[in-house]
Design a protein around this motif. Structure first.
Motif, PDB file in Angstrom:
ATOM      1  N   GLU A  65       0.984  -1.254   0.183  1.00 40.98           N
ATOM      2  CA  GLU A  65       0.251   0.211  -0.230  1.00 40.98           C
ATOM      3  C   GLU A  65       0.639   1.110   0.092  1.00 40.98           C
ATOM      4  O   GLU A  65       2.041   1.338   0.255  1.00 40.98           O
ATOM      5  N   ARG A  66      -0.340   2.555  -1.225  1.00 44.17           N
ATOM      6  CA  ARG A  66       1.036   3.848  -0.605  1.00 44.17           C
ATOM      7  C   ARG A  66      -0.224   4.806  -0.002  1.00 44.17           C
ATOM      8  O   ARG A  66      -1.387   4.867  -0.573  1.00 44.17           O
ATOM      9  N   THR A  67       0.487   5.351   0.745  1.00 47.09           N
ATOM     10  CA  THR A  67      -0.331   6.674   1.418  1.00 47.09           C
ATOM     11  C   THR A  67       0.362   8.042   1.097  1.00 47.09           C
ATOM     12  O   THR A  67       1.242   8.093   1.412  1.00 47.09           O
ATOM     13  N   TYR A  68      -0.586   8.725   0.642  1.00 49.63           N
ATOM     14  CA  TYR A  68      -0.353  10.335   0.908  1.00 49.63           C
ATOM     15  C   TYR A  68      -0.611  10.996   1.533  1.00 49.63           C
ATOM     16  O   TYR A  68      -1.991  10.969   2.176  1.00 49.63           O
ATOM     17  N   GLY A  69      -0.283  11.765   2.298  1.00 52.60           N
ATOM     18  CA  GLY A  69      -0.831  13.029   3.053  1.00 52.60           C
ATOM     19  C   GLY A  69      -0.676  12.212   4.609  1.00 52.60           C
ATOM     20  O   GLY A  69      -0.389  11.079   5.040  1.00 52.60           O
ATOM     21  N   ALA A  70      -1.514  12.534   5.614  1.00 48.95           N
ATOM     22  CA  ALA A  70      -1.829  11.956   7.071  1.00 48.95           C
ATOM     23  C   ALA A  70      -3.768  12.324   7.427  1.00 48.95           C
ATOM     24  O   ALA A  70      -3.935  13.247   7.252  1.00 48.95           O
ATOM     25  N   GLY A  71      -3.650  11.800   8.225  1.00 53.50           N
ATOM     26  CA  GLY A  71      -4.707  12.409   9.480  1.00 53.50           C
ATOM     27  C   GLY A  71      -5.698  12.619   8.359  1.00 53.50           C
ATOM     28  O   GLY A  71      -6.624  11.361   7.450  1.00 53.50           O
ATOM     29  N   ARG A  72      -6.760  13.305   8.450  1.00 54.62           N
ATOM     30  CA  ARG A  72      -8.016  13.554   7.413  1.00 54.62           C
ATOM     31  C   ARG A  72      -7.475  13.617   6.334  1.00 54.62           C
ATOM     32  O   ARG A  72      -8.639  13.501   4.949  1.00 54.62           O
ATOM     33  N   ASP A  73      -6.531  14.051   5.558  1.00 56.03           N
ATOM     34  CA  ASP A  73      -6.094  14.076   4.357  1.00 56.03           C
ATOM     35  C   ASP A  73      -5.355  12.925   4.031  1.00 56.03           C
ATOM     36  O   ASP A  73      -5.165  13.093   2.885  1.00 56.03           O
ATOM     37  N   ALA A  74      -5.127  12.244   4.440  1.00 54.11           N
ATOM     38  CA  ALA A  74      -4.882  10.740   4.014  1.00 54.11           C
ATOM     39  C   ALA A  74      -5.016  10.145   3.100  1.00 54.11           C
ATOM     40  O   ALA A  74      -6.553  10.529   3.322  1.00 54.11           O
ATOM     41  N   PHE A  75      -4.363  10.294   2.203  1.00 55.57           N
ATOM     42  CA  PHE A  75      -4.954   9.019   0.552  1.00 55.57           C
ATOM     43  C   PHE A  75      -4.214   7.471   0.156  1.00 55.57           C
ATOM     44  O   PHE A  75      -2.914   8.011  -0.090  1.00 55.57           O
ATOM     45  N   THR A  76      -5.266   7.001  -0.080  1.00 54.20           N
ATOM     46  CA  THR A  76      -4.072   5.650  -0.140  1.00 54.20           C
ATOM     47  C   THR A  76      -4.784   5.245  -1.882  1.00 54.20           C
ATOM     48  O   THR A  76      -4.996   5.474  -2.699  1.00 54.20           O
ATOM     49  N   ALA A  77      -3.224   5.774  -2.172  1.00 51.69           N
ATOM     50  CA  ALA A  77      -3.575   5.200  -3.733  1.00 51.69           C
ATOM     51  C   ALA A  77      -2.844   4.161  -4.266  1.00 51.69           C
ATOM     52  O   ALA A  77      -3.300   3.657  -5.362  1.00 51.69           O
ATOM     53  N   VAL A  78      -2.397   2.768  -3.567  1.00 48.41           N
ATOM     54  CA  VAL A  78      -2.370   1.603  -3.969  1.00 48.41           C
ATOM     55  C   VAL A  78      -2.382   1.194  -2.725  1.00 48.41           C
ATOM     56  O   VAL A  78      -2.314   0.793  -1.601  1.00 48.41           O
ATOM     57  N   ARG A  79      -3.602  -0.294  -3.015  1.00 48.78           N
ATOM     58  CA  ARG A  79      -4.330  -0.507  -2.108  1.00 48.78           C
ATOM     59  C   ARG A  79      -4.128  -2.371  -2.440  1.00 48.78           C
ATOM     60  O   ARG A  79      -4.928  -3.107  -2.795  1.00 48.78           O
ATOM     61  N   GLY A  80      -2.811  -3.105  -1.227  1.00 49.57           N
ATOM     62  CA  GLY A  80      -3.270  -4.388  -1.516  1.00 49.57           C
ATOM     63  C   GLY A  80      -2.749  -4.948  -2.567  1.00 49.57           C
ATOM     64  O   GLY A  80      -3.493  -5.874  -2.980  1.00 49.57           O
ATOM     65  N   VAL A  81      -1.502  -4.783  -3.571  1.00 57.54           N
ATOM     66  CA  VAL A  81      -0.886  -5.104  -4.164  1.00 57.54           C
ATOM     67  C   VAL A  81      -0.034  -6.330  -4.180  1.00 57.54           C
ATOM     68  O   VAL A  81       0.857  -6.447  -3.573  1.00 57.54           O
ATOM     69  N   ASP A  82      -0.430  -7.304  -4.301  1.00 57.68           N
ATOM     70  CA  ASP A  82       0.249  -8.267  -4.643  1.00 57.68           C
ATOM     71  C   ASP A  82       0.989  -8.873  -6.218  1.00 57.68           C
ATOM     72  O   ASP A  82      -0.179  -8.814  -7.222  1.00 57.68           O
ATOM     73  N   LEU A  83       2.182  -8.820  -6.390  1.00 56.03           N
ATOM     74  CA  LEU A  83       2.622  -9.000  -7.801  1.00 56.03           C
ATOM     75  C   LEU A  83       4.224  -9.457  -7.782  1.00 56.03           C
ATOM     76  O   LEU A  83       5.004  -9.431  -6.896  1.00 56.03           O
ATOM     77  N   ASP A  84       4.447 -10.501  -8.843  1.00 56.23           N
ATOM     78  CA  ASP A  84       5.412 -11.435  -8.975  1.00 56.23           C
ATOM     79  C   ASP A  84       6.170 -10.965 -10.101  1.00 56.23           C
ATOM     80  O   ASP A  84       4.972 -11.599 -10.931  1.00 56.23           O
ATOM     81  N   VAL A  85       7.750 -10.122 -10.287  1.00 54.71           N
ATOM     82  CA  VAL A  85       8.364 -11.037 -11.400  1.00 54.71           C
ATOM     83  C   VAL A  85       8.575 -12.181 -12.388  1.00 54.71           C
ATOM     84  O   VAL A  85      10.212 -11.459 -10.450  1.00 54.71           O
ATOM     85  N   PRO A  86       9.105 -13.363 -12.094  1.00 54.88           N
ATOM     86  CA  PRO A  86      10.306 -14.236 -12.382  1.00 54.88           C
ATOM     87  C   PRO A  86      11.036 -13.051 -13.128  1.00 54.88           C
ATOM     88  O   PRO A  86      11.213 -12.221 -14.410  1.00 54.88           O
ATOM     89  N   ALA A  87      12.696 -14.108 -12.987  1.00 56.26           N
ATOM     90  CA  ALA A  87      13.459 -13.983 -13.494  1.00 56.26           C
ATOM     91  C   ALA A  87      13.500 -14.159 -14.355  1.00 56.26           C
ATOM     92  O   ALA A  87      12.809 -15.296 -14.734  1.00 56.26           O
ATOM     93  N   GLY A  88      14.159 -13.618 -16.014  1.00 59.57           N
ATOM     94  CA  GLY A  88      13.829 -14.515 -17.513  1.00 59.57           C
ATOM     95  C   GLY A  88      12.109 -13.747 -17.850  1.00 59.57           C
ATOM     96  O   GLY A  88      11.860 -14.269 -18.918  1.00 59.57           O
ATOM     97  N   SER A  89      11.405 -13.028 -17.365  1.00 59.54           N
ATOM     98  CA  SER A  89      10.422 -13.089 -17.780  1.00 59.54           C
ATOM     99  C   SER A  89      10.439 -11.070 -17.875  1.00 59.54           C
ATOM    100  O   SER A  89      10.478 -10.505 -17.352  1.00 59.54           O
TER     101      SER A  89
END
Length: 328
Positions: free
Chosen positions: A16-40
Protein backbone atom coordinates in the motif's frame (compact mmCIF):
# COMPACT_ATOMS: atom_id res chain seq x y z
CA UNK A 1 8.66 -11.73 4.13
CA UNK A 2 11.44 -14.02 2.95
CA UNK A 3 12.00 -14.56 -0.72
CA UNK A 4 12.26 -18.35 -0.77
CA UNK A 5 11.95 -18.58 -4.54
CA UNK A 6 15.11 -17.08 -6.01
CA UNK A 7 13.53 -17.16 -9.48
CA UNK A 8 11.18 -14.33 -8.44
CA UNK A 9 13.17 -11.14 -9.02
CA UNK A 10 10.41 -8.72 -7.95
CA UNK A 11 7.88 -9.65 -5.27
CA UNK A 12 5.16 -7.48 -3.72
CA UNK A 13 2.74 -8.65 -1.03
CA UNK A 14 -0.08 -6.51 0.30
CA UNK A 15 1.66 -3.31 -0.77
CA UNK A 16 0.00 0.00 0.00
CA UNK A 17 1.03 3.60 -0.52
CA UNK A 18 -0.57 6.55 1.23
CA UNK A 19 -0.10 10.25 0.66
CA UNK A 20 -0.74 12.78 3.42
CA UNK A 21 -1.83 12.08 6.97
CA UNK A 22 -4.91 12.25 9.15
CA UNK A 23 -8.05 13.46 7.45
CA UNK A 24 -6.04 14.36 4.34
CA UNK A 25 -4.56 10.87 3.98
CA UNK A 26 -5.14 9.22 0.64
CA UNK A 27 -4.36 5.61 -0.25
CA UNK A 28 -3.14 5.36 -3.86
CA UNK A 29 -2.02 1.72 -3.85
CA UNK A 30 -4.33 -0.78 -2.16
CA UNK A 31 -3.00 -4.22 -1.27
CA UNK A 32 -1.06 -4.97 -4.45
CA UNK A 33 0.38 -8.48 -4.92
CA UNK A 34 2.80 -8.80 -7.82
CA UNK A 35 5.54 -11.21 -8.92
CA UNK A 36 8.01 -10.73 -11.78
CA UNK A 37 10.13 -13.85 -12.34
CA UNK A 38 13.66 -13.68 -13.66
CA UNK A 39 13.70 -14.15 -17.41
CA UNK A 40 10.25 -12.64 -17.97
CA UNK A 41 8.51 -9.42 -18.98
CA UNK A 42 5.51 -8.20 -16.99
CA UNK A 43 3.43 -5.28 -18.29
CA UNK A 44 1.68 -3.17 -15.67
CA UNK A 45 -1.24 -1.49 -17.42
CA UNK A 46 -4.19 0.56 -16.31
CA UNK A 47 -6.21 3.72 -16.59
CA UNK A 48 -4.69 7.12 -15.88
CA UNK A 49 -4.60 7.51 -12.13
CA UNK A 50 -4.77 3.76 -11.56
CA UNK A 51 -1.77 3.82 -9.23
CA UNK A 52 0.89 2.47 -11.57
CA UNK A 53 3.35 5.31 -10.98
CA UNK A 54 2.93 5.01 -7.25
CA UNK A 55 3.48 1.25 -7.39
CA UNK A 56 6.54 1.37 -9.64
CA UNK A 57 8.17 4.09 -7.53
CA UNK A 58 7.85 1.85 -4.48
CA UNK A 59 9.47 -1.06 -6.33
CA UNK A 60 12.25 1.23 -7.55
CA UNK A 61 12.93 2.24 -3.95
CA UNK A 62 12.00 5.88 -4.35
CA UNK A 63 9.64 5.76 -1.36
CA UNK A 64 8.76 3.34 1.45
CA UNK A 65 5.53 1.35 1.37
CA UNK A 66 2.89 2.30 3.94
CA UNK A 67 2.06 -1.39 4.35
CA UNK A 68 3.09 -4.73 2.89
CA UNK A 69 6.51 -5.90 1.77
CA UNK A 70 8.58 -5.58 -1.39
CA UNK A 71 11.64 -7.53 -2.44
CA UNK A 72 13.82 -6.86 -5.47
CA UNK A 73 16.48 -9.53 -5.96
CA UNK A 74 15.77 -10.59 -2.39
CA UNK A 75 16.44 -7.10 -0.98
CA UNK A 76 14.27 -4.29 0.32
CA UNK A 77 14.46 -1.63 -2.43
CA UNK A 78 14.01 1.21 0.08
CA UNK A 79 16.42 0.14 2.82
CA UNK A 80 18.89 -1.53 0.45
CA UNK A 81 18.48 0.95 -2.36
CA UNK A 82 22.20 1.34 -3.14
CA UNK A 83 22.72 -2.41 -3.50
CA UNK A 84 19.56 -2.82 -5.59
CA UNK A 85 20.36 0.16 -7.79
CA UNK A 86 23.65 -1.36 -8.97
CA UNK A 87 21.77 -4.31 -10.44
CA UNK A 88 18.83 -2.48 -11.99
CA UNK A 89 18.24 -0.36 -15.06
CA UNK A 90 15.61 2.37 -15.13
CA UNK A 91 14.12 4.02 -18.19
CA UNK A 92 12.00 7.06 -17.33
CA UNK A 93 9.71 8.94 -19.69
CA UNK A 94 12.31 11.74 -19.72
CA UNK A 95 15.86 11.22 -18.51
CA UNK A 96 16.90 14.86 -18.15
CA UNK A 97 20.45 14.32 -19.44
CA UNK A 98 22.48 17.49 -19.93
CA UNK A 99 22.19 18.84 -23.45
CA UNK A 100 25.77 20.15 -23.27
CA UNK A 101 27.37 16.71 -22.91
CA UNK A 102 28.11 14.55 -25.92
CA UNK A 103 26.46 11.17 -26.31
CA UNK A 104 29.71 9.42 -25.38
CA UNK A 105 30.21 11.62 -22.31
CA UNK A 106 26.67 10.87 -21.20
CA UNK A 107 27.27 7.15 -21.57
CA UNK A 108 30.55 7.39 -19.64
CA UNK A 109 28.75 9.18 -16.82
CA UNK A 110 26.09 6.46 -16.78
CA UNK A 111 28.75 3.72 -16.88
CA UNK A 112 30.34 5.16 -13.72
CA UNK A 113 27.14 4.25 -11.83
CA UNK A 114 27.45 0.53 -12.49
CA UNK A 115 30.22 -2.00 -12.00
CA UNK A 116 29.05 -4.16 -14.90
CA UNK A 117 28.87 -1.66 -17.75
CA UNK A 118 29.07 -3.01 -21.28
CA UNK A 119 31.47 -1.43 -23.80
CA UNK A 120 30.02 1.97 -24.67
CA UNK A 121 30.49 1.60 -28.43
CA UNK A 122 28.65 -1.73 -28.42
CA UNK A 123 25.76 -0.24 -26.45
CA UNK A 124 25.51 2.71 -28.83
CA UNK A 125 25.68 0.44 -31.85
CA UNK A 126 22.74 -1.58 -30.51
CA UNK A 127 20.60 1.58 -30.70
CA UNK A 128 22.09 2.84 -34.00
CA UNK A 129 23.77 5.77 -32.21
CA UNK A 130 27.44 5.04 -32.77
CA UNK A 131 27.68 7.69 -35.48
CA UNK A 132 26.26 10.22 -32.97
CA UNK A 133 28.83 9.47 -30.25
CA UNK A 134 30.48 12.93 -30.44
CA UNK A 135 27.21 14.83 -30.93
CA UNK A 136 25.87 16.90 -28.05
CA UNK A 137 22.69 15.52 -26.54
CA UNK A 138 20.88 18.81 -27.13
CA UNK A 139 21.47 18.45 -30.86
CA UNK A 140 19.84 15.02 -31.12
CA UNK A 141 16.34 14.58 -32.46
CA UNK A 142 13.61 13.48 -30.06
CA UNK A 143 13.80 9.90 -31.28
CA UNK A 144 17.61 9.86 -30.96
CA UNK A 145 17.38 11.17 -27.42
CA UNK A 146 14.94 8.39 -26.60
CA UNK A 147 17.31 5.81 -28.01
CA UNK A 148 20.08 7.31 -25.85
CA UNK A 149 17.81 6.95 -22.79
CA UNK A 150 17.37 3.27 -23.64
CA UNK A 151 21.09 2.73 -24.29
CA UNK A 152 21.83 4.14 -20.82
CA UNK A 153 19.17 1.96 -19.17
CA UNK A 154 20.62 -1.17 -20.79
CA UNK A 155 24.27 -0.24 -20.31
CA UNK A 156 24.79 -2.26 -17.14
CA UNK A 157 23.16 -5.42 -18.53
CA UNK A 158 20.77 -5.19 -15.54
CA UNK A 159 19.22 -8.12 -13.69
CA UNK A 160 16.05 -6.03 -13.22
CA UNK A 161 14.86 -3.45 -15.74
CA UNK A 162 12.10 -0.87 -15.32
CA UNK A 163 10.80 0.42 -18.65
CA UNK A 164 8.48 3.41 -18.73
CA UNK A 165 7.09 4.03 -22.23
CA UNK A 166 10.19 2.58 -23.94
CA UNK A 167 9.11 3.24 -27.53
CA UNK A 168 7.54 6.66 -26.99
CA UNK A 169 8.63 8.97 -29.81
CA UNK A 170 10.36 6.25 -31.83
CA UNK A 171 9.82 5.48 -35.48
CA UNK A 172 8.72 2.00 -36.54
CA UNK A 173 12.23 0.72 -37.25
CA UNK A 174 13.62 1.98 -33.92
CA UNK A 175 10.62 0.61 -32.08
CA UNK A 176 11.23 -2.89 -33.46
CA UNK A 177 14.92 -2.61 -32.60
CA UNK A 178 14.06 -1.75 -28.98
CA UNK A 179 11.60 -4.64 -28.80
CA UNK A 180 14.31 -7.03 -29.98
CA UNK A 181 16.81 -5.70 -27.42
CA UNK A 182 14.32 -5.99 -24.57
CA UNK A 183 13.36 -9.53 -25.60
CA UNK A 184 17.04 -10.50 -25.81
CA UNK A 185 17.66 -9.12 -22.31
CA UNK A 186 14.70 -11.16 -21.05
CA UNK A 187 16.11 -14.25 -22.72
CA UNK A 188 19.40 -13.69 -20.87
CA UNK A 189 17.51 -13.90 -17.58
CA UNK A 190 16.53 -10.32 -16.71
CA UNK A 191 13.24 -9.49 -15.01
CA UNK A 192 11.52 -6.62 -16.81
CA UNK A 193 8.62 -4.50 -15.55
CA UNK A 194 7.07 -2.56 -18.43
CA UNK A 195 4.56 0.27 -18.44
CA UNK A 196 3.27 1.52 -21.77
CA UNK A 197 0.41 3.29 -23.49
CA UNK A 198 0.92 1.06 -26.54
CA UNK A 199 -1.22 -2.01 -25.96
CA UNK A 200 0.22 -3.75 -29.01
CA UNK A 201 3.65 -3.33 -27.41
CA UNK A 202 2.44 -5.01 -24.23
CA UNK A 203 0.75 -7.79 -26.18
CA UNK A 204 3.89 -8.32 -28.28
CA UNK A 205 6.46 -8.27 -25.43
CA UNK A 206 4.80 -9.30 -22.18
CA UNK A 207 4.74 -12.80 -20.78
CA UNK A 208 2.28 -11.58 -18.17
CA UNK A 209 -0.16 -8.68 -17.94
CA UNK A 210 -1.23 -6.96 -14.73
CA UNK A 211 -4.29 -4.73 -15.25
CA UNK A 212 -4.53 -2.10 -12.54
CA UNK A 213 -7.53 0.06 -11.63
CA UNK A 214 -8.26 2.30 -8.64
CA UNK A 215 -5.11 1.22 -6.84
CA UNK A 216 -5.70 -2.52 -7.19
CA UNK A 217 -4.63 -5.29 -9.55
CA UNK A 218 -7.95 -6.24 -11.15
CA UNK A 219 -6.81 -8.91 -13.63
CA UNK A 220 -3.61 -10.92 -14.04
CA UNK A 221 -2.40 -13.50 -16.50
CA UNK A 222 -0.80 -14.08 -19.86
CA UNK A 223 -2.08 -11.94 -22.74
CA UNK A 224 -4.17 -14.95 -23.83
CA UNK A 225 -5.60 -15.34 -20.31
CA UNK A 226 -6.60 -11.67 -20.15
CA UNK A 227 -8.69 -11.86 -23.33
CA UNK A 228 -9.94 -15.44 -22.95
CA UNK A 229 -13.49 -14.54 -21.89
CA UNK A 230 -13.89 -11.59 -24.26
CA UNK A 231 -15.70 -11.87 -27.62
CA UNK A 232 -14.10 -11.74 -31.04
CA UNK A 233 -15.59 -9.40 -33.66
CA UNK A 234 -16.58 -9.49 -37.30
CA UNK A 235 -17.32 -6.16 -38.95
CA UNK A 236 -18.42 -4.97 -42.38
CA UNK A 237 -20.07 -1.94 -43.96
CA UNK A 238 -23.80 -1.66 -43.27
CA UNK A 239 -24.36 -0.92 -46.99
CA UNK A 240 -24.07 -4.71 -47.40
CA UNK A 241 -27.34 -5.11 -45.46
CA UNK A 242 -29.52 -2.55 -47.23
CA UNK A 243 -31.13 -4.90 -49.75
CA UNK A 244 -30.12 -8.21 -48.16
CA UNK A 245 -32.35 -10.65 -46.26
CA UNK A 246 -32.01 -10.74 -42.47
CA UNK A 247 -28.80 -12.17 -41.07
CA UNK A 248 -29.08 -15.81 -39.98
CA UNK A 249 -28.22 -17.10 -36.52
CA UNK A 250 -24.43 -16.86 -36.55
CA UNK A 251 -23.92 -17.89 -32.96
CA UNK A 252 -23.28 -14.26 -32.16
CA UNK A 253 -23.75 -12.47 -28.86
CA UNK A 254 -25.08 -9.35 -30.54
CA UNK A 255 -24.93 -7.23 -33.67
CA UNK A 256 -24.23 -3.51 -33.34
CA UNK A 257 -24.60 -0.96 -36.12
CA UNK A 258 -22.68 2.29 -35.71
CA UNK A 259 -21.54 4.92 -38.21
CA UNK A 260 -21.93 2.74 -41.25
CA UNK A 261 -20.40 -0.38 -39.77
CA UNK A 262 -22.09 -3.55 -38.54
CA UNK A 263 -20.17 -5.40 -35.83
CA UNK A 264 -20.91 -8.96 -34.79
CA UNK A 265 -19.61 -10.10 -31.40
CA UNK A 266 -19.07 -13.82 -30.99
CA UNK A 267 -17.17 -16.40 -28.95
CA UNK A 268 -17.08 -18.69 -32.00
CA UNK A 269 -15.18 -16.60 -34.52
CA UNK A 270 -14.48 -19.33 -37.06
CA UNK A 271 -17.99 -20.74 -37.01
CA UNK A 272 -19.69 -17.34 -37.11
CA UNK A 273 -17.44 -16.12 -39.91
CA UNK A 274 -18.06 -19.28 -41.92
CA UNK A 275 -21.83 -18.92 -41.50
CA UNK A 276 -21.69 -15.25 -42.49
CA UNK A 277 -19.69 -15.97 -45.65
CA UNK A 278 -22.04 -18.82 -46.58
CA UNK A 279 -25.05 -16.52 -46.10
CA UNK A 280 -23.44 -13.79 -48.21
CA UNK A 281 -22.57 -16.24 -50.99
CA UNK A 282 -26.04 -17.77 -51.12
CA UNK A 283 -27.71 -14.34 -51.33
CA UNK A 284 -25.11 -12.75 -53.64
CA UNK A 285 -24.20 -10.17 -50.96
CA UNK A 286 -20.78 -8.47 -51.16
CA UNK A 287 -19.44 -7.76 -47.68
CA UNK A 288 -17.60 -4.46 -48.01
CA UNK A 289 -14.75 -3.66 -45.59
CA UNK A 290 -14.98 -7.13 -44.03
CA UNK A 291 -12.73 -7.62 -41.00
CA UNK A 292 -12.47 -10.44 -38.45
CA UNK A 293 -10.53 -9.88 -35.24
CA UNK A 294 -9.86 -12.07 -32.25
CA UNK A 295 -10.35 -10.59 -28.77
CA UNK A 296 -7.65 -8.03 -28.05
CA UNK A 297 -5.89 -6.53 -25.09
CA UNK A 298 -7.41 -3.21 -26.12
CA UNK A 299 -10.89 -4.64 -25.56
CA UNK A 300 -9.85 -5.88 -22.12
CA UNK A 301 -8.45 -2.46 -21.32
CA UNK A 302 -11.65 -0.74 -22.44
CA UNK A 303 -13.67 -3.12 -20.26
CA UNK A 304 -11.50 -2.01 -17.35
CA UNK A 305 -12.03 1.69 -18.05
CA UNK A 306 -15.78 1.14 -17.91
CA UNK A 307 -15.32 0.80 -14.16
CA UNK A 308 -14.35 4.46 -13.86
CA UNK A 309 -17.81 5.59 -12.84
CA UNK A 310 -18.08 3.03 -10.08
CA UNK A 311 -14.56 3.82 -8.84
CA UNK A 312 -15.56 7.41 -8.12
CA UNK A 313 -17.30 6.21 -5.00
CA UNK A 314 -13.92 4.98 -3.76
CA UNK A 315 -12.10 8.14 -4.80
CA UNK A 316 -9.38 8.74 -7.35
CA UNK A 317 -6.47 6.36 -7.00
CA UNK A 318 -3.73 8.98 -7.23
CA UNK A 319 -3.16 11.81 -4.80
CA UNK A 320 -4.02 15.21 -6.36
CA UNK A 321 -0.38 16.24 -6.03
CA UNK A 322 0.82 13.07 -7.77
CA UNK A 323 -0.34 13.80 -11.31
CA UNK A 324 2.59 12.22 -13.14
CA UNK A 325 1.63 8.85 -14.61
CA UNK A 326 4.16 6.40 -16.09
CA UNK A 327 1.78 4.59 -18.45
CA UNK A 328 -1.71 3.94 -19.65
Amino acid sequence: MTNEDSSIAISCRGVERTYGAGRDAFTAVRGVDLDVPAGSITALLGTNGAGKTSTVELIEGLAPAAAGEIRVLGLDPWRDREAVRRRTGVLLQASGFSGDLTVRETMRMQASLTSTARPIDAALDDLALLDKAETRVGQLSGGEQRRLDIACALLGDPAVLFLDEPSNGLDVESRRRVWDLVAALRDRGAAILLTTHYLDEAQRLADRIELMHAGRIERSGSPADIVADLPSTISFATSSLRSAPPLPDLGQLRVVEHRGTATIETHELQGSLGALLAWASSHDVHLDELRAETASLERAFLALTSKDSSSKDRGSSEHPDQTKEHAA
